[in-house]
Design a protein around this motif. Structure first.
Motif: not given
Lengths: 424, 424, 424, 424
Positions: B145-150, B186-193
């Protein structure tokens, strides 16, 4: 139960290396009986090379002759341990230590002396010879003295029985077996044989395995067959090593309990490296100087004692006790701190970063808990116990290094220092 | 504090997969309010695919259209959630759940809908578009379904803010964010956001990360940015998975505490897989059949509940609650057992082999402790708490599944069963 | 046989990136026909993004619209390739190239355009749709355009057939398929499908796989299903990359032969990066500047050509041909050197160190052999062919860069330079 | 040049293990002189344990006394090599072999005898002792006799010089040094010292390193310091090992050349394991029986000889030569096949799968080439040389096992068989 609490004592390695003598051992035992015994310290342990007449530093001399009996069992070098004369072994020295109300321990290497194999000496009480028990391809990576045993053969257990029976006859209370704790998997069976020989020798002997790091995957095996086992390689008075212990302690803390204790190694405090002339010359390693006093700051020594006590590591003093200064003696006689070794349980870290660490441990009697904070950074730092970390509803907090009451579980700490509270 | 205790509730995945409907959610909420709420159960969580009108099983349909608003935010499919009509989203359903004295949660995938990027939709309240926030190379390995974010671009935080603000306006109390907990680094920053958007949305929302296994090396990061995180891949009613949880629990137990809970996943008890015709046909996986009742034996369910409670995992029931039988309801309403979730701390295993495992946990109030034994073997077995494991000096022991007093901390257990004592 | 010798030609990537136009292609074809054709150069290859109307540099624009037909097949962007108007595709351009006595090639990405899947377009000549063929979880790590295919479904082969049949109708002679050669094992089946579609399209089309490094363990698979495959990631005008090619060439050399050629990538000589303003600004990568001429020294270019020729790599010129200077043209028209591509076989290194390397190759006709020496160091250096390396009993040696006879197989070489002898 | 071509000869290990005697050596030398010398066979090599008086099988006896001189140099056990009496060492036996027009070789282990260190014997011609040269922690994993040397000390080179000078005085032409070729990186320096001692002993001695697999990353080091080195662990008469050699040969083939030869190990043909009673009893390994004749089929032996010859491996016969049957003698005297060892170069595989393999090698004189096909499967199979593999334009093909002309490079081969053509 053997080792119901983590053993506490003194070991000759940090101050005398391979060159410890009977005189030194007696002097340290005398000091312990006088100044430390009341705080729980009780073991006097003679470390490596006591059978080698010419050892003089922390180094090993390849192909040196070692004193052994006609059954390939090492015996104390009489020039260094005069009371061992006439085949009495360590019995007279053990008797002396016992007479002070203390306990006596020795170091051994796994295996049997290489020359006992080459000479094909008989094993005491066995139909086999040392040549049959020895594995010529099993040698220690750092010490030249021994061959490991062929543990699938009955000769191997026979040999281990022959030495532990001898140690029991001497009155040994503690055996530190070396070249084995990190040698999994190939030494797994050898640990079992040594344990079997130890348990059946007719005397309660604490079995300690070295060097580390023992593999945490083998925790159950270690708990079953040993009383303590090293979780690190040799620990010395370097901050890098002390800081690294926090990670090891975290991995191992759930495995501490009566009879089985992960061991963070000796406490390099006070007068170390006393087997060298104290001119700063003559390094045995590029990594540390040879001056004779611990390189640890007072803060670092508090951090070390705090961590060892809350994680309930065995405590073996590395310094030459008669040379202790006031700070060192006080460090080693902080009763409320040392009480954690007996009263804490279920200790564990609640956070750990490059800069700080926090540990918490309930008391076994349900009357409160302990919380410790560590400044692992190189700058002054306020370190606090997170609210989520102490779920016990405490009413009163006492910081154990200052002895002072405290309102909050937070401290402004110099670099590498620690604080620890008893919460009631 | 958000998630002071491990959250307890119900989740739609195990019973309805991607096909959950409003009717089902209300029915489960009603049941919880009536039968379970008094025991601490409170969350009603709508799992994955609520924006997809045609989802019918546990599978995902590639390139299916999903309902979204003009800002690329997914909204409930009205055919499945009628109260969401007229742009009301989950607000009416959340209101209903709140009216029962319960709390409401939803599932999301990290990222934004692929079509929101391809259509270049604007982000609500932002100068950026979804095409700018989306990373076309960051896709989920198992969901289309999705794209991860920049995450290095401000557009990414803008998007996450836009959805959490919407969820807060709906009254959401719990967000289970998927495709993220095991995606370090690779998702460390995405978790923070996501955490930042969640903490700043104006409402207390529990943040739960899936799927596992999250890496234990990231424990401090997880504790800082999330309230719970999965320690395993999807857990289902297979003994192999349940047995495997003991190793995971051991690694994670020191990281449980108020506000941050390692999560062993849903409890597959009672009526599962209700989105299939109950003829045993139509597998979505070769590994489990589709019949509609848990494959766990009663013994295994006791083992599961005992482990989850003593390790203080969040508890999310996976079965369709209205179909509970007596056993299941009783299992979920064992008050003294569930009390461990609130009263235990410092829980940890004291031994674990292929055949058995023992856990111990003190109580926070100092009034006793808990000890649990597990038979992990396939044969009847007597399992005992080692003497070294309980250092608390207890006077009375009560086994919590039978409710009976006990003299010894030892039990003859059927295969895969457990016993747990409260020691005072 | 397709690709009996290593293909030689020109490729648009190094000079025009994603922004190549018909005008540029024609100009390079004209040049090749006039100056290079007689030396064996024949392929004119249009590289990536020819379907994207707005591409302007070496970068890719996420979520850009691409030109495609109603069956989800990409077609040339008419604004960049005017002759493609009216649905003629690349046919007019291919005809033009063929009219010059040359051959025509194009670049493709594995998979199908993402929007062809989201739009559920039908596949030409198939009962399936692009949505059925596309794998939503198979995306390229560096390009946002495509979804890989579900290679276990017949729809996947149908799609690949539909595009190769189209390319055959256009008159394409060479297809460089990207995002695939290093994607073993998950793209193994996709390579087979593409190969099958290519072999059955009714026209001889060379199949080239990119990017590298392809895994050498898959050599037999590559030899069976492709005519050339990249052995490195993108190669550019940096000494570090050129030096690294010696190790790769060593691993791959035994796999070169008629029909199957390990490919060391384009030759970055002459005018590169022509899609940028030539002010040295605007980097697309921190690793190389954007000035428009090769960074390779003349010595390095000799080394490159010598290695590529003796290992028999395909040769694809990367520079904008009409801008060639005298050196570059001469470099590319050294007939005796280029003869190695056709006449050598069994080429291999006989030694390789950090400082130097030596290669030897017999001639197929038994009339002599070749020996090359390379100075890989940063200083002037005498490099010699070891006596043990040339077992052929030669009578006369000619150095091929100087054209001079030589007594000894030894040369004093500037840094990064090479010499190569033809031994008769 | 030492070892201009791959050495060919006989080695005692496969037939007599550690128990070889002078009588056996002479008998094999006699046979070689009579039947094999004309085909290029010339080395007679005495393998391991010639200094050990009681060796009787392929096994080693821990702590056995070995014969050595007063400088710690092993000398032949006189009970097994009577001509060595009176300190003559191997000189009389070497003289005998030389008298037959053959060359003489011996096996050694790296290092010095353990007892030479424990006894602190002086090193011949040195100021140091064996105790100073020996590294007590460097022991062989499979043989109990020696200590490796402390290669950073001058004493180490002194010791190696002392033994190679002795071997030169005996007339040794070939030394097979064991426990070293696969012991990179820790034995890298030891190889250099041995090579230096060998090169400076005043006699041309071929230096062969064992056991393998030597690491292919060290090819340049090996080529510089040794004449041959094993590319496998011990090779015996098992199809699994022979099949595995094809992968090893592929990795190593580019490194074969005058003076430096990758070695595929002895040829276990004819009468093997002659040191056992031939009743099929008494295993020294669970993997092979002890019957005294090679387990290889005739097809497998053809495959082995074909591969060894085309890759140009050294050839050392493992069987007891006087017991050769007709097949074996014929196998070892196929002149046109053995010619590949001298006439081929640039040999390499052109394909290799689980089922088949093809090798090609040009001739050095430009007059043709060789192509070999191997059936690696367990069923009859037609194996063909791919058209792409032979780029030499040949006019006539002769199959070298049948001696028959051939129209096509294709053969119907029984399981495990080979064919090889000489193409003119």
């Amino acid at each position: 139960m053997i080792a119901q609490y983590p053993p506490m004592g003194w070991n000759s390695w940090d101050c005398y290396g391979a060159a410890v003598t009977e005189e030194t051992v007696r002097a340290n035992a005398d000091y312990m009986a006088k100044y430390l015994k009341d705080y729980g310290w009780e073991y006097i342990v003679v470390d490596i090379q006591w059978a080698q007449p010419t050892a003089a530093t922390h180094e090993y001399i390849p192909f040196a002759e070692m004193d052994m009996d006609e059954f390939g069992r090492l015996i104390p070098a009489v020039n260094r341990f005069p009371s061992a004369a006439n085949g009495q072994g360590f019995k007279p020295l053990a008797d002396y230590v016992h007479g002070l109300g203390l306990k006596f321990g020795i170091h051994i290497m796994r295996g049997l002396p290489r020359m006992a194999a080459h000479r094909r000496l008989p094993i005491y009480g066995s139909e086999y010879t040392c040549a049959q028990a020895a594995n010529p391809n099993s040698v220690c990576a750092w010490n030249p003295d021994m061959y490991g045993l062929k543990c699938d053969l009955p000769a191997a257990l026979d040999y281990y029985r022959s030495i532990f029976d001898l140690y029991a006859s001497w009155g040994v209370d503690y055996v530190k077996c070396d070249d084995i704790a990190r040698e999994y998997p190939h030494c797994k069976r050898e640990i079992e044989l040594i344990s079997e020989a130890c348990r059946n020798c007719g005397r309660d002997i604490v079995l300690s395995l070295s060097p580390g790091p023992a593999p945490v995957e083998q925790a159950e095996h270690l708990k079953k067959y040993a009383n303590l086992w090293r979780i690190t390689d040799d620990f010395w008075d370097e901050w890098r090593l002390l800081k690294g212990m926090f990670e090891r302690a975290e991995k191992w803390c759930v495995h501490a309990g009566p009879g089985h204790w992960p061991d963070a190694d000796m406490l390099p405090v006070g007068a170390l490296r006393q087997c060298y002339e104290q001119d700063g010359q003559g390094a045995d390693s590029g990594e540390r100087s040879h001056h004779g006093w611990t390189n640890f700051t007072e803060a670092e020594q508090r951090t070390m004692l705090t961590l060892w006590c809350i994680m309930r590591s065995p405590l073996m003093i590395g310094g030459d006790l008669p040379k202790n200064d006031d700070f060192t003696l006080k460090l080693l006689t902080n009763g409320p701190l040392l009480a954690m070794e007996k009263e804490a349980w279920c200790a564990h870290p609640v956070c750990r970063t490059e800069e700080e660490c926090v540990w918490v441990a309930p008391r076994k009697d349900g009357k409160g808990c302990y919380a410790a904070v560590f400044n692992l950074s190189d700058e002054e730092r306020i370190v606090s116990v997170p609210h989520s970390a102490v779920e016990y509803a405490w009413a009163r907090a006492t910081e154990l290094w200052s002895g002072q009451p405290s309102d909050a579980l937070s401290a402004k700490l110099p670099p590498h220092d620690a604080a620890v509270w008893y919460l009631e």
